[in-house]
Scaffold this active site. Structure first.
Site, PDB file in Angstrom:
ATOM      1  CB  THR A   1      -0.892  -0.007   1.271  1.00  0.00           C
ATOM      2  OG1 THR A   1      -1.740  -1.131   1.175  1.00  0.00           O
ATOM      3  CG2 THR A   1      -1.711   1.254   1.407  1.00  0.00           C
TER       4      THR A   1
ATOM      5  CG  ASP B   1      -0.916  -7.357  -1.785  1.00  0.00           C
ATOM      6  OD1 ASP B   1      -1.742  -6.438  -1.849  1.00  0.00           O
ATOM      7  OD2 ASP B   1      -0.796  -8.116  -0.794  1.00  0.00           O
ATOM      8  CB  SER B   2       3.392  -7.921   1.718  1.00  0.00           C
ATOM      9  OG  SER B   2       2.348  -7.928   2.643  1.00  0.00           O
ATOM     10  CB  SER B   3      -1.080 -11.298  -0.019  1.00  0.00           C
ATOM     11  OG  SER B   3      -1.642 -10.110   0.418  1.00  0.00           O
TER      12      SER B   3
ATOM     13  CG  ASP C   1      -1.839  -7.650   4.325  1.00  0.00           C
ATOM     14  OD1 ASP C   1      -2.245  -6.945   5.272  1.00  0.00           O
ATOM     15  OD2 ASP C   1      -2.403  -7.697   3.218  1.00  0.00           O
TER      16      ASP C   1
ATOM     17  CB  THR D   1       2.056  -9.905  15.941  1.00  0.00           C
ATOM     18  OG1 THR D   1       2.874 -10.967  16.411  1.00  0.00           O
ATOM     19  CG2 THR D   1       0.749 -10.476  15.443  1.00  0.00           C
TER      20      THR D   1
ATOM     21  CB  THR E   1       1.626 -19.258  23.345  1.00  0.00           C
ATOM     22  OG1 THR E   1       0.305 -18.946  23.805  1.00  0.00           O
ATOM     23  CG2 THR E   1       2.436 -17.978  23.275  1.00  0.00           C
TER      24      THR E   1
ATOM     25  CB  CYS F   1      -1.202 -15.911  24.383  1.00  0.00           C
ATOM     26  SG  CYS F   1      -2.313 -17.051  25.199  1.00  0.00           S
TER      27      CYS F   1
HETATM   28  N1  ASP Z   1      -2.119  -5.997   1.042  1.00  0.00           N
HETATM   29  C1  ASP Z   1      -1.158  -4.978   1.340  1.00  0.00           C
HETATM   30  C2  ASP Z   1       0.192  -5.656   1.469  1.00  0.00           C
HETATM   31  O1  ASP Z   1       0.476  -6.219   2.481  1.00  0.00           O
HETATM   32  C3  ASP Z   1      -1.525  -4.243   2.563  1.00  0.00           C
HETATM   33  C4  ASP Z   1      -0.531  -3.197   2.982  1.00  0.00           C
HETATM   34  O2  ASP Z   1       0.411  -2.869   2.323  1.00  0.00           O
HETATM   35  O3  ASP Z   1      -0.722  -2.669   4.072  1.00  0.00           O
HETATM   36  O4  ASP Z   1       0.956  -5.634   0.540  1.00  0.00           O
END
Ligand code: ASP
Length: 340
Positions: free
Chosen positions: A12, A56-58, A89, A161, A271, A273
């Site tokens: 983003t 995209d980091s996904s 992400d 995280t 964990t 948690c």
């Molecule tokens: N989907 C985006 C990514 O991780 C979200 C971001 O950049 O915040 O590449």
């Protein structure tokens, strides 16, 4: 003057509005000074490097991590610090992976991103980039580790995280304090930083991705768990358990895990948690895991556990060595040995 390399991987943060159509499209990093003229006021030279294609980091994976550390390794002598612009992400996974793949760092690698694109009026990206560069170029403290800078805090990357999908304060470090806070001034907590290494940087180029994360939950069924664990080629499992490392005590659960361990799979207990530590043997519900050879992740995050397991499986040869490394604090990702 310090020299900083800004590496844009995607996400983003790098999106700007097309003046004609209003649509968001990736920004050309070579124009960083045009987009953020205020950067000229920082006391450093900034060069940029854009990944091709940006992602995209996904879509992040071990191959991209290796390209990233290769680039940092090649440019290491030329620059005093590195800023990596990355989607939020999977930012914590990347920060963790980089911390293992770059051994004996003596320069800062600061990863940042944003919740709103740089091209939007209320973007958090502007402040995040400026502060990340200012931190990477700072003259006050020597940072030799992989960090995440976000909103107003600098974190040890492998302790983080992503905990909020909307707020500007999106990252959290439950088991290690922030390394710096940014307000009117940048306040560094020097005693919390990793000591600088005086050895040359070592860049690793292997990660093993024959790994899975299994989260225990009250509806976990025998056939599903057995199916996961019997996949050909599986070498490591991050087992996300309850509380201080507790898991179902049913014989089918323990037998399925034991069968995997007997086949040579390493099972690392973390964990679910957001803070605190696995202490196996504390309750009956984790005693059996200890007996069958599950390794304690201590207070490691799931993201760092996955990266550490991938790293250790690829770069250490014997089972004993791998387990020894998983039990050791390699890059500040766990707190002390007493937790084991
Ligand atoms: N989907 C985006 C990514 O991780 C979200 C971001 O950049 O915040 O590449």
């Amino acid at each position: 003057m310090k020299n900083i390399l800004v590496i844009y991987t995607g996400g983003t943060i790098g999106m700007v509005k097309d003046k004609q159509t209003g649509a968001l499209h990736p920004f050309d990093m070579k124009k960083i000074y045009e987009a953020l003229p205020v950067l000229r006021q920082l006391d450093c030279n900034i060069d940029t490097w854009q990944f091709d294609p940006i992602i995209d980091s996904s879509d992040m994976n071990a191959g991209v991590w290796i390209r990233l550390v290769d680039l940092i390794g090649q440019q290491y002598d030329k620059y005093d610090g590195f800023v990596v612009l990355h989607g939020t992400d999977t930012m914590s996974y990347t920060a963790s992976a980089l911390s293992f793949l770059l051994e004996d760092l003596s320069k800062p690698v600061i990863i940042t991103g944003s919740q709103l694109p740089l091209g939007m009026i209320r973007t958090d990206g502007r402040e995040n980039i400026i502060s990340a560069i200012e931190i990477a170029a700072n003259e006050q403290v020597a940072i030799g580790e992989v960090c995440i800078f976000f909103e107003n805090k600098l974190f040890r990357g492998n302790r983080t995280t992503k905990f909020n999908a909307e707020h500007f304060e999106a990252f959290y470090s439950g088991n290690y304090p922030s390394l710096a806070k940014v307000g009117i001034n940048i306040i560094y907590k020097q005693h919390l930083l990793r000591p600088l290494s005086n050895k040359p940087l070592k860049v690793y180029n292997k990660m093993c991705d024959n790994v899975i994360i299994v989260k225990v939950h009250p509806a976990l069924r025998q056939e599903y768990l057995e199916a996961f664990l019997s996949v050909e080629g599986l070498r490591g499992v991050v087992l996300e358990t309850y509380g201080s490392g507790n898991a179902p005590t049913s014989p089918w659960f323990i037998n399925a895990i034991k069968k995997a361990i007997d086949k040579g799979v390493i099972v690392l207990n973390v964990t679910q948690c957001k803070a605190g530590s696995v202490v196996m043997g504390h309750y009956e519900a984790s005693m059996e895991l200890l007996n069958i050879g599950v390794v304690s992740g201590g207070d490691i995050t799931t993201e760092a556990a996955l990266a550490k397991l991938m790293f250790v499986l690829a770069n250490y040869n014997s089972k004993e060595e791998r387990i020894k490394m998983l039990n050791s604090d390699m890059r500040g990702e766990i707190t002390g040995k007493e937790v084991f």
